[in-house]
Design an enzyme around this catalytic site. Structure first.
Site, mmCIF file in Angstrom:
data_model
loop_
_atom_site.group_PDB
_atom_site.id
_atom_site.type_symbol
_atom_site.label_atom_id
_atom_site.label_comp_id
_atom_site.label_asym_id
_atom_site.label_seq_id
_atom_site.Cartn_x
_atom_site.Cartn_y
_atom_site.Cartn_z
ATOM 1 N N TRP A 36 0.813 -1.228 0.000
ATOM 2 C CA TRP A 36 0.000 0.000 0.000
ATOM 3 C C TRP A 36 0.838 1.266 0.000
ATOM 4 O O TRP A 36 1.846 1.359 0.693
ATOM 5 C CB TRP A 36 -0.875 -0.006 1.254
ATOM 6 C CG TRP A 36 -1.461 1.322 1.611
ATOM 7 C CD1 TRP A 36 -0.845 2.337 2.299
ATOM 8 C CD2 TRP A 36 -2.777 1.794 1.311
ATOM 9 N NE1 TRP A 36 -1.719 3.404 2.446
ATOM 10 C CE2 TRP A 36 -2.895 3.096 1.854
ATOM 11 C CE3 TRP A 36 -3.879 1.227 0.641
ATOM 12 C CZ2 TRP A 36 -4.066 3.851 1.748
ATOM 13 C CZ3 TRP A 36 -5.040 1.982 0.539
ATOM 14 C CH2 TRP A 36 -5.129 3.279 1.091
ATOM 15 N N MET A 37 0.361 2.275 -0.746
ATOM 16 C CA MET A 37 0.976 3.613 -0.731
ATOM 17 C C MET A 37 -0.094 4.666 -0.494
ATOM 18 O O MET A 37 -1.156 4.626 -1.109
ATOM 19 C CB MET A 37 1.645 3.861 -2.090
ATOM 20 C CG MET A 37 1.889 5.309 -2.448
ATOM 21 S SD MET A 37 2.279 5.528 -4.209
ATOM 22 C CE MET A 37 4.006 5.101 -4.229
ATOM 23 N N ASP A 39 0.163 9.129 0.931
ATOM 24 C CA ASP A 39 0.816 10.432 0.656
ATOM 25 C C ASP A 39 2.274 10.406 0.184
ATOM 26 O O ASP A 39 3.086 9.666 0.724
ATOM 27 C CB ASP A 39 0.849 11.290 1.925
ATOM 28 C CG ASP A 39 -0.424 11.271 2.712
ATOM 29 O OD1 ASP A 39 -1.410 10.701 2.251
ATOM 30 O OD2 ASP A 39 -0.420 11.825 3.815
ATOM 31 N N PHE A 98 4.140 8.732 10.182
ATOM 32 C CA PHE A 98 3.211 9.398 9.276
ATOM 33 C C PHE A 98 3.943 10.421 8.416
ATOM 34 O O PHE A 98 5.155 10.575 8.482
ATOM 35 C CB PHE A 98 2.076 10.055 10.086
ATOM 36 C CG PHE A 98 0.958 9.109 10.482
ATOM 37 C CD1 PHE A 98 1.125 7.726 10.439
ATOM 38 C CD2 PHE A 98 -0.274 9.616 10.903
ATOM 39 C CE1 PHE A 98 0.085 6.865 10.806
ATOM 40 C CE2 PHE A 98 -1.318 8.762 11.261
ATOM 41 C CZ PHE A 98 -1.139 7.397 11.220
ATOM 42 N N SER A 99 3.163 11.166 7.649
ATOM 43 C CA SER A 99 3.732 12.017 6.602
ATOM 44 C C SER A 99 4.694 13.082 7.101
ATOM 45 O O SER A 99 4.598 13.552 8.237
ATOM 46 C CB SER A 99 2.592 12.688 5.836
ATOM 47 O OG SER A 99 1.995 11.729 5.003
ATOM 48 N N ARG A 167 0.132 16.955 12.823
ATOM 49 C CA ARG A 167 0.914 16.088 11.932
ATOM 50 C C ARG A 167 1.332 16.727 10.613
ATOM 51 O O ARG A 167 0.925 17.812 10.280
ATOM 52 C CB ARG A 167 0.114 14.818 11.635
ATOM 53 C CG ARG A 167 -1.240 15.043 10.980
ATOM 54 C CD ARG A 167 -1.939 13.695 10.725
ATOM 55 N NE ARG A 167 -3.294 13.862 10.233
ATOM 56 C CZ ARG A 167 -4.369 13.977 11.023
ATOM 57 N NH1 ARG A 167 -4.252 13.930 12.338
ATOM 58 N NH2 ARG A 167 -5.566 14.149 10.486
ATOM 59 N N TRP A 306 -9.152 9.199 0.036
ATOM 60 C CA TRP A 306 -9.607 8.267 1.095
ATOM 61 C C TRP A 306 -11.025 7.786 0.831
ATOM 62 O O TRP A 306 -11.391 6.682 1.215
ATOM 63 C CB TRP A 306 -9.522 8.952 2.459
ATOM 64 C CG TRP A 306 -8.106 9.145 2.892
ATOM 65 C CD1 TRP A 306 -7.433 10.324 2.971
ATOM 66 C CD2 TRP A 306 -7.175 8.120 3.272
ATOM 67 N NE1 TRP A 306 -6.135 10.102 3.373
ATOM 68 C CE2 TRP A 306 -5.950 8.763 3.563
ATOM 69 C CE3 TRP A 306 -7.246 6.735 3.390
ATOM 70 C CZ2 TRP A 306 -4.811 8.062 3.971
ATOM 71 C CZ3 TRP A 306 -6.114 6.039 3.795
ATOM 72 C CH2 TRP A 306 -4.920 6.695 4.079
HETATM 73 C C1 FRU Z 1 -3.239 12.066 4.818
HETATM 74 C C2 FRU Z 1 -2.857 11.354 6.108
HETATM 75 C C3 FRU Z 1 -1.879 12.201 6.853
HETATM 76 C C4 FRU Z 1 -1.154 11.198 7.696
HETATM 77 C C5 FRU Z 1 -1.099 10.005 6.778
HETATM 78 C C6 FRU Z 1 -1.167 8.665 7.470
HETATM 79 O O1 FRU Z 1 -3.559 11.263 3.757
HETATM 80 O O2 FRU Z 1 -4.023 11.095 6.848
HETATM 81 O O3 FRU Z 1 -2.469 13.245 7.584
HETATM 82 O O4 FRU Z 1 0.117 11.642 8.062
HETATM 83 O O5 FRU Z 1 -2.183 10.125 5.866
HETATM 84 O O6 FRU Z 1 -0.869 7.622 6.613
#
Ligand code: FRU
Length: 495
Positions: A36-37, A39, A98-99, A167, A306
């Site tokens: 899975w990919m 951001d 996370f990102s 985040r 999403w």
């Molecule tokens: C956005 C997000 C970010 C988070 C990441 C988690 O698509 O929800 O806010 O860092 O994906 O995978």
């Protein structure tokens, strides 16, 4: 030095990535090495190459424990996978890396900043995620997490700001050598705000101010901010969750937002002057930009949303998620313009061109087909004729399937529709957008790459992006009109 968790991920992706043939992947859009990919992360220029990291769950083609996948390229179109860069292996990021973003340090090392996630039990038995910003330093392949992580936590958030929604740091270096970063946060009013931080060395960070507050105008929480100068203005990009629709500009659910404005470097205050969507199609989210060595501002986004993630089911394929084409950004007439990165033109081959073709009913043209193509179309009413009612182009077509773009000049509406693309899921398959045209004249550039379509309208004034998983044999293209349209078309295969 490398943790067991990262070693296992690297071993797994190497074996399982080999099981996916080149033909099963997009040709020039980055997809995960395996699994899975989501951001794009750490989009940067380092050590003579473009680096692109991504939110990554190598083990399944659905979201899960977030790692950072890693790829490098010299033209932003041909990517080479490197071993996964980060794994959730420390107490402060055990539930996900996370990102975040990346930059080159003056001492030659590469600095990554990402969000560390730790799930905590609530009093009512539910779970919450505490989010902090963390650093890792490396040589372009291997990264060591900083000993003083996390570098930003709840103590750096202004009053009322949430520690559970904090985040996606995006860093950059200022001309005086100091650093800034923007981080997304949820404010007391339940909607998003973008926090600005500064640092002298990239390691010790201080809160500067709230750069922009949503105040419940554009969705709720804002994710993945980016902030940069462009053609005399400043642009704040973010991806809002829980949007309400507004005309044809914003749609329900997860969207993208571009705030254009002025930034006073003295007071570090941002004043918005305009807002718009970034992409008007179905699948685009969480874009991130880079300044290329030759001075172009280039954006890449997650070519997915999403709200449409169940387009494919867990066991349909060994990978899920793609990046968009890299797009060169500019401002024109106060709007964000996007053009496919110019390096794409070097992949063009087999030019086929027709001028002033009259389309009425359905027309197919010799030499115009394919699933890896770059096609430019201009449509206008036939000379001296009346305004046509509708023009459509169908692509990725065979007896059973097609995806279409259709334009009704009377309404100024362009629609992308993949309802008949072979999808078996009841998700959004159509989206409409208001476009500009002069007396029925409209310009489209359509780029197909096996599993996607990106449509650049009027030289980049608007873009509509959608993924499609139609069988690759479906490569037919046809043109349809109600009334009569005069059309110019140039098509290239992309090698
Ligand atoms: C956005 C997000 C970010 C988070 C990441 C988690 O698509 O929800 O806010 O860092 O994906 O995978």
């Amino acid at each position: 030095m490398t943790s067991q968790t990262l070693r296992e991920a690297r071993k797994y992706e190497e074996t399982s990535g080999k099981m996916i043939s080149k033909e099963e992947r997009p040709a020039f859009h980055l997809a995960p090495r395996t699994g899975w990919m989501n951001d794009p992360n750490g989009f940067s220029w380092y050590d003579g190459k473009y680096h692109l990291f991504y939110q990554y769950n190598p083990y399944e083609s659905q979201w899960g424990p977030m790692h950072w996948g890693h790829a490098v390229s010299s033209d932003l179109l041909h990517w080479e996978y490197l071993p996964a860069a980060l794994a959730p292996d420390e107490t402060y990021d055990r539930d996900g890396c996370f990102s975040g973003s990346a930059l080159a340090l003056p001492d030659g090392r590469q600095l990554l900043m990402y969000t560390g996630v730790v799930r905590t039990r609530q009093e009512n038995g539910g779970w919450n995620e505490v989010q902090t910003q963390c650093l890792a330093v490396g040589d372009g392949v291997d990264y060591v997490k900083y000993e003083h992580n996390p570098v930003l936590d709840e103590t750096h958030v202004p009053d009322g700001g949430s520690r559970y929604d904090f985040r996606d740091p995006k860093m950059w270096q200022e001309e005086d050598g100091s650093y800034r970063c923007v981080v997304a946060n949820r404010a007391a009013d339940g909607s998003g705000q973008i926090l600005l931080f500064s640092s002298a060395d990239g390691f010790k960070w201080n809160f500067v101010k709230i750069l922009s507050a949503n105040r419940n105008r554009f969705g709720k929480m804002w994710e993945c901010p980016d902030f940069f100068p462009l053609d005399g203005k400043w642009v704040l990009m973010t991806s809002p969750q829980d949007m309400l629709p507004s005309g044809f500009e914003y749609h329900n659910g997860n969207g993208t937002l571009c705030l254009i404005g002025d930034y006073d470097r003295e007071t570090e205050a941002f004043r918005e002057t305009a807002d718009q969507s970034i992409d008007y199609g179905i699948d685009f989210y969480a874009p991130q930009t880079i300044l290329t060595p030759d001075g172009r501002r280039v954006m890449i986004g997650w070519m997915q949303n999403w709200d449409t993630c169940n387009h494919r089911r867990k066991h349909d394929e060994a990978w899920f998620g793609q990046m968009s084409l890299p797009r060169e950004l500019s401002l024109r007439n106060g709007r964000l313009y996007q053009k496919p990165i110019r390096e794409l033109e070097e992949m063009r081959t087999n030019r086929v061109c027709y001028e002033k073709v009259d389309v009425s009913g359905e027309v197919r043209l010799e030499g115009i087909s394919g699933r890896r193509i770059d096609m430019e179309l201009t449509v206008r009413p036939e000379e001296g004729g009346s305004l046509y009612r509708k023009f459509s182009v169908r692509f990725a077509g065979n007896e059973q399937y097609y995806t279409s773009l259709s334009f009704r000049p009377g309404e100024s509406v362009l629609k992308v529709d993949r309802k008949f693309s072979g999808s078996r899921r009841a998700i959004i398959h159509q989206r409409r957008s208001l476009v500009h045209h002069r007396n029925g004249e409209l310009k489209l550039r359509i780029i197909l790459d096996r599993f996607s379509v990106e449509v650049f309208v009027n030289d980049g004034e608007q873009v509509l992006t959608a993924v499609l998983y139609t069988d690759q044999e479906a490569e037919g293209i046809s043109f349809l009109a109600e009334g009569t349209v005069s059309m110019d078309v140039t098509k290239y295969d992309l090698r």
